[in-house]
Design a protein around this motif. Structure first.
Motif, mmCIF file in Angstrom:
data_model
loop_
_atom_site.group_PDB
_atom_site.id
_atom_site.type_symbol
_atom_site.label_atom_id
_atom_site.label_comp_id
_atom_site.label_asym_id
_atom_site.label_seq_id
_atom_site.Cartn_x
_atom_site.Cartn_y
_atom_site.Cartn_z
ATOM 1 N N VAL A 1 0.830 -1.207 0.000
ATOM 2 C CA VAL A 1 0.000 0.000 0.000
ATOM 3 C C VAL A 1 0.866 1.259 0.000
ATOM 4 O O VAL A 1 0.511 2.261 -0.627
ATOM 5 N N GLU A 2 2.016 1.215 0.653
ATOM 6 C CA GLU A 2 2.892 2.386 0.722
ATOM 7 C C GLU A 2 3.477 2.760 -0.645
ATOM 8 O O GLU A 2 3.961 3.875 -0.825
ATOM 9 N N LYS A 3 3.413 1.854 -1.612
ATOM 10 C CA LYS A 3 3.921 2.133 -2.959
ATOM 11 C C LYS A 3 2.799 2.408 -3.954
ATOM 12 O O LYS A 3 3.041 2.571 -5.137
ATOM 13 N N MET A 4 1.568 2.463 -3.453
ATOM 14 C CA MET A 4 0.394 2.673 -4.301
ATOM 15 C C MET A 4 -0.041 4.141 -4.222
ATOM 16 O O MET A 4 0.577 4.945 -3.524
ATOM 17 N N TRP A 5 -1.106 4.495 -4.935
ATOM 18 C CA TRP A 5 -1.671 5.840 -4.838
ATOM 19 C C TRP A 5 -2.068 6.108 -3.395
ATOM 20 O O TRP A 5 -2.529 5.207 -2.679
ATOM 21 N N ASP A 6 -1.941 7.350 -2.968
ATOM 22 C CA ASP A 6 -2.241 7.744 -1.593
ATOM 23 C C ASP A 6 -3.672 7.389 -1.187
ATOM 24 O O ASP A 6 -3.914 6.971 -0.053
ATOM 25 N N ALA A 7 -4.629 7.514 -2.094
ATOM 26 C CA ALA A 7 -6.033 7.232 -1.767
ATOM 27 C C ALA A 7 -6.302 5.747 -1.561
ATOM 28 O O ALA A 7 -7.276 5.381 -0.892
ATOM 29 N N ASP A 8 -5.467 4.880 -2.135
ATOM 30 C CA ASP A 8 -5.735 3.440 -2.075
ATOM 31 C C ASP A 8 -5.854 2.923 -0.648
ATOM 32 O O ASP A 8 -6.667 2.050 -0.357
ATOM 33 N N ARG A 9 -5.080 3.486 0.260
ATOM 34 C CA ARG A 9 -5.125 3.037 1.657
ATOM 35 C C ARG A 9 -6.498 3.294 2.285
ATOM 36 O O ARG A 9 -6.885 2.627 3.243
ATOM 37 N N LEU A 10 -7.253 4.245 1.709
ATOM 38 C CA LEU A 10 -8.555 4.614 2.260
ATOM 39 C C LEU A 10 -9.693 3.731 1.753
ATOM 40 O O LEU A 10 -10.619 3.441 2.493
ATOM 41 N N TRP A 11 -9.651 3.333 0.490
ATOM 42 C CA TRP A 11 -10.761 2.546 -0.064
ATOM 43 C C TRP A 11 -10.452 1.073 -0.224
ATOM 44 O O TRP A 11 -11.368 0.248 -0.268
#
Length: 159
Positions: free
Chosen positions: A121-131
């Motif tokens: 998740v830390e290497k993904m888009w910032d919003a990904d951690r939310l949805w």
């Protein structure tokens, strides 16, 4: 939401799970929007193409894997008023069946199977951690995200 170029692009994301091995098909983008980030296969919907057809096409093009039995999991909206990234609405699909063999590298990305216990998740888009937790729990979602010029979430709206 006012758009810079007057166009809101339509996109898809496709989460392909290998349930037997507890893995998720992911890509590391080499070019285009999101270059350098980890994501799942996806991209723009072509004119006269259905979202399902786009998800299958993009996944096959980027990874060599053809997802089967796609189910719509949720919808996302992404807005980038402070950068050159393009605004888009995204239909998110999930597949628990597939055919084909992974093609580890294309011009656009590197593809790999990632353990569900180690999704980066830390290497993904910032919003990904939310949805992303909603998708992984099988809960439907519709969210809108506005990003700042550094591609960090400035606002999240639950729709």
């Amino acid at each position: 939401m006012a758009l810079r170029d007057g166009e809101l692009k339509r996109t898809v994301l496709c989460f392909v799970f290998d349930d037997a091995r507890g893995k998720l098909l992911m890509i590391h983008k080499k070019r285009g929007q999101g270059a350098g980030k980890m994501n799942v296969p996806g991209g723009k919907i072509k004119p006269n193409e259905s979202p399902v057809a786009a998800a299958v096409r993009e996944t096959l093009e980027e990874t060599g894997i053809s997802p089967n039995g796609l189910r719509e999991a949720g919808r996302l909206e992404f807005y980038f008023p402070e950068s050159d990234a393009w605004d888009n609405t995204c239909t998110v699909f999930v597949a628990h069946a597939f055919t084909g063999s992974i093609v580890p590298e294309t011009e656009e990305c590197n593809a790999l199977w990632v353990p569900l216990t180690a999704i980066p998740v830390e290497k993904m888009w910032d919003a990904d951690r939310l949805w992303l937790p909603h998708l992984l729990e099988g809960k439907p979602f519709h969210r809108a995200y506005t990003f700042d010029r550094h591609e960090k979430v400035k606002e999240e709206r639950v729709l």
